[in-house]
Design a protein around this motif. Structure first.
Motif, PDB file in Angstrom:
ATOM      1  N   THR A   1       0.829  -1.204   0.000  1.00 41.90           N
ATOM      2  CA  THR A   1       0.000   0.000   0.000  1.00 41.90           C
ATOM      3  C   THR A   1       0.864   1.255   0.000  1.00 41.90           C
ATOM      4  OG1 THR A   1      -1.735  -1.182   1.185  1.00 41.90           O
ATOM      5  CG2 THR A   1      -1.857   1.202   1.203  1.00 41.90           C
ATOM      6  N   VAL A   2       1.870   1.272   0.851  1.00 42.10           N
ATOM      7  CA  VAL A   2       2.755   2.439   0.938  1.00 42.10           C
ATOM      8  C   VAL A   2       3.571   2.580  -0.345  1.00 42.10           C
ATOM      9  CG1 VAL A   2       4.711   3.449   2.187  1.00 42.10           C
ATOM     10  CG2 VAL A   2       2.846   2.391   3.461  1.00 42.10           C
ATOM     11  N   LYS A   3       3.967   1.459  -0.925  1.00 43.33           N
ATOM     12  CA  LYS A   3       4.799   1.468  -2.133  1.00 43.33           C
ATOM     13  C   LYS A   3       4.134   2.252  -3.263  1.00 43.33           C
ATOM     14  CE  LYS A   3       7.002  -2.408  -2.899  1.00 43.33           C
ATOM     15  NZ  LYS A   3       7.294  -3.786  -3.347  1.00 43.33           N
ATOM     16  N   GLY A   4       2.846   2.158  -3.361  1.00 37.18           N
ATOM     17  CA  GLY A   4       2.130   2.862  -4.422  1.00 37.18           C
ATOM     18  C   GLY A   4       2.182   4.371  -4.276  1.00 37.18           C
ATOM     19  N   TYR A   5       2.347   4.854  -3.070  1.00 41.16           N
ATOM     20  CA  TYR A   5       2.332   6.291  -2.829  1.00 41.16           C
ATOM     21  C   TYR A   5       3.728   6.864  -2.604  1.00 41.16           C
ATOM     22  CZ  TYR A   5      -2.707   6.059  -2.267  1.00 41.16           C
ATOM     23  OH  TYR A   5      -4.037   5.887  -2.488  1.00 41.16           O
ATOM     24  N   ALA A   6       4.579   6.082  -1.973  1.00 39.12           N
ATOM     25  CA  ALA A   6       5.879   6.596  -1.545  1.00 39.12           C
ATOM     26  C   ALA A   6       7.005   5.868  -2.267  1.00 39.12           C
ATOM     27  CB  ALA A   6       6.017   6.445  -0.040  1.00 39.12           C
ATOM     28  N   THR A   7       7.103   6.085  -3.548  1.00 37.48           N
ATOM     29  CA  THR A   7       8.080   5.337  -4.340  1.00 37.48           C
ATOM     30  C   THR A   7       9.520   5.658  -3.964  1.00 37.48           C
ATOM     31  OG1 THR A   7       7.895   7.019  -6.053  1.00 37.48           O
ATOM     32  CG2 THR A   7       6.570   5.027  -6.332  1.00 37.48           C
ATOM     33  N   HIS A   8       9.806   6.884  -3.514  1.00 37.83           N
ATOM     34  CA  HIS A   8      11.186   7.202  -3.163  1.00 37.83           C
ATOM     35  C   HIS A   8      11.534   6.829  -1.720  1.00 37.83           C
ATOM     36  CE1 HIS A   8       9.055  10.864  -1.964  1.00 37.83           C
ATOM     37  NE2 HIS A   8      10.047  11.096  -1.126  1.00 37.83           N
ATOM     38  N   GLU A   9      10.653   6.123  -1.032  1.00 38.24           N
ATOM     39  CA  GLU A   9      10.923   5.624   0.320  1.00 38.24           C
ATOM     40  C   GLU A   9      11.278   4.131   0.261  1.00 38.24           C
ATOM     41  OE1 GLU A   9      11.065   7.637   2.747  1.00 38.24           O
ATOM     42  OE2 GLU A   9       9.904   9.355   2.090  1.00 38.24           O
ATOM     43  N   GLN A  10      11.856   3.716  -0.851  1.00 40.75           N
ATOM     44  CA  GLN A  10      12.120   2.301  -1.100  1.00 40.75           C
ATOM     45  C   GLN A  10      13.003   1.663  -0.032  1.00 40.75           C
ATOM     46  OE1 GLN A  10      10.370   0.925  -3.606  1.00 40.75           O
ATOM     47  NE2 GLN A  10      11.031  -1.024  -2.799  1.00 40.75           N
ATOM     48  N   SER A  11      13.999   2.369   0.480  1.00 39.17           N
ATOM     49  CA  SER A  11      14.894   1.759   1.476  1.00 39.17           C
ATOM     50  C   SER A  11      14.143   1.424   2.757  1.00 39.17           C
ATOM     51  CB  SER A  11      16.079   2.675   1.770  1.00 39.17           C
ATOM     52  OG  SER A  11      15.647   3.856   2.413  1.00 39.17           O
ATOM     53  N   THR A  12      13.217   2.286   3.167  1.00 37.68           N
ATOM     54  CA  THR A  12      12.412   2.013   4.366  1.00 37.68           C
ATOM     55  C   THR A  12      11.536   0.782   4.145  1.00 37.68           C
ATOM     56  OG1 THR A  12      12.362   4.378   4.823  1.00 37.68           O
ATOM     57  CG2 THR A  12      10.756   3.020   5.976  1.00 37.68           C
ATOM     58  N   LEU A  13      10.944   0.689   2.964  1.00 36.85           N
ATOM     59  CA  LEU A  13      10.086  -0.452   2.644  1.00 36.85           C
ATOM     60  C   LEU A  13      10.902  -1.742   2.556  1.00 36.85           C
ATOM     61  CD1 LEU A  13       7.849   1.268  -0.061  1.00 36.85           C
ATOM     62  CD2 LEU A  13       7.238   0.741   2.309  1.00 36.85           C
ATOM     63  N   ASN A  14      12.083  -1.656   1.942  1.00 41.68           N
ATOM     64  CA  ASN A  14      12.940  -2.844   1.840  1.00 41.68           C
ATOM     65  C   ASN A  14      13.367  -3.328   3.218  1.00 41.68           C
ATOM     66  OD1 ASN A  14      12.763  -2.862  -0.919  1.00 41.68           O
ATOM     67  ND2 ASN A  14      14.715  -1.819  -1.244  1.00 41.68           N
TER      68      ASN A  14
END
Length: 186
Positions: free
Chosen positions: A58-71
């Motif tokens: 869900t967050v990935k769809g909105y916050a594409t430049h927050e990839q390191s946090t998601l990873n």
């Protein structure tokens, strides 16, 4: 009514045997209580881990430049600690809680994400799960406390040493819902 020395010894032996059996059975009851309580924590942690991929997507769809946090969050979920080592699980879950907190902090920067019904639902479910983890942790720690008292208290510690019953570890984690006390400076 007269008792002979042999009769008194027999009565003492019977009392000691009954005490031994009752105390041993209390140990077994408490040991199974600790196992049951740990099972409750394990269920809640699995529930929490199952929600994480949905939050990430869900967050990935909105916050594409927050990839390191998601990873980081994805890697932490994948690297769940061995459920038999309480200290390792606690350390891992504390790190995972902080990572979840970071995701929700990131969401503050995206008004569309904060308004997304799926994200709000997942946030609510995670919050409920965190509360269930806290409840399960309190129950587990209470059973561990009772177990440890028996292991260390005299005379039950004699049976504990005979059967090599050891102290159990408490489960202490910092949950995403727990916050540090804010510092006020003037």
């Amino acid at each position: 009514m007269e008792f002979s020395f042999g009769g008194i010894v027999l009565i003492v032996l019977i009392v000691v045997a009954v005490w031994f059996i009752v105390t041993y059975n209390r140990f077994i009851q408490r040991k199974n209580g600790v196992r049951e309580a740990w099972s409750g924590i394990d269920v809640q942690l699995k529930r929490r881990h199952n929600l994480i991929p949905n939050v990430v997507e869900t967050v990935k769809g909105y916050a594409t430049h927050e990839q390191s946090t998601l990873n980081t969050l994805t890697e932490l979920r994948a690297g769940a600690a061995d459920s038999r080592d309480v200290a390792k699980v606690a350390a891992h879950e504390s790190i995972l809680s902080r990572a979840l907190g970071n995701i929700f902090a990131v969401a503050e920067n995206y008004p569309d994400l904060k308004a997304n019904a799926t994200f709000l639902d997942l946030q609510q479910k995670l919050s409920e799960t965190e509360e269930q983890v806290q409840l399960a942790r309190r129950y587990y720690n209470g059973t561990v406390r009772d177990w440890n008292i028996m292991v260390e208290s005299f005379p039950s510690n004699l049976i504990a040493s005979i059967f090599r019953f050891r102290l159990a570890e408490f489960f202490e984690i910092e949950l995403a819902t727990e916050r540090a006390v804010p510092q006020v400076k003037f």
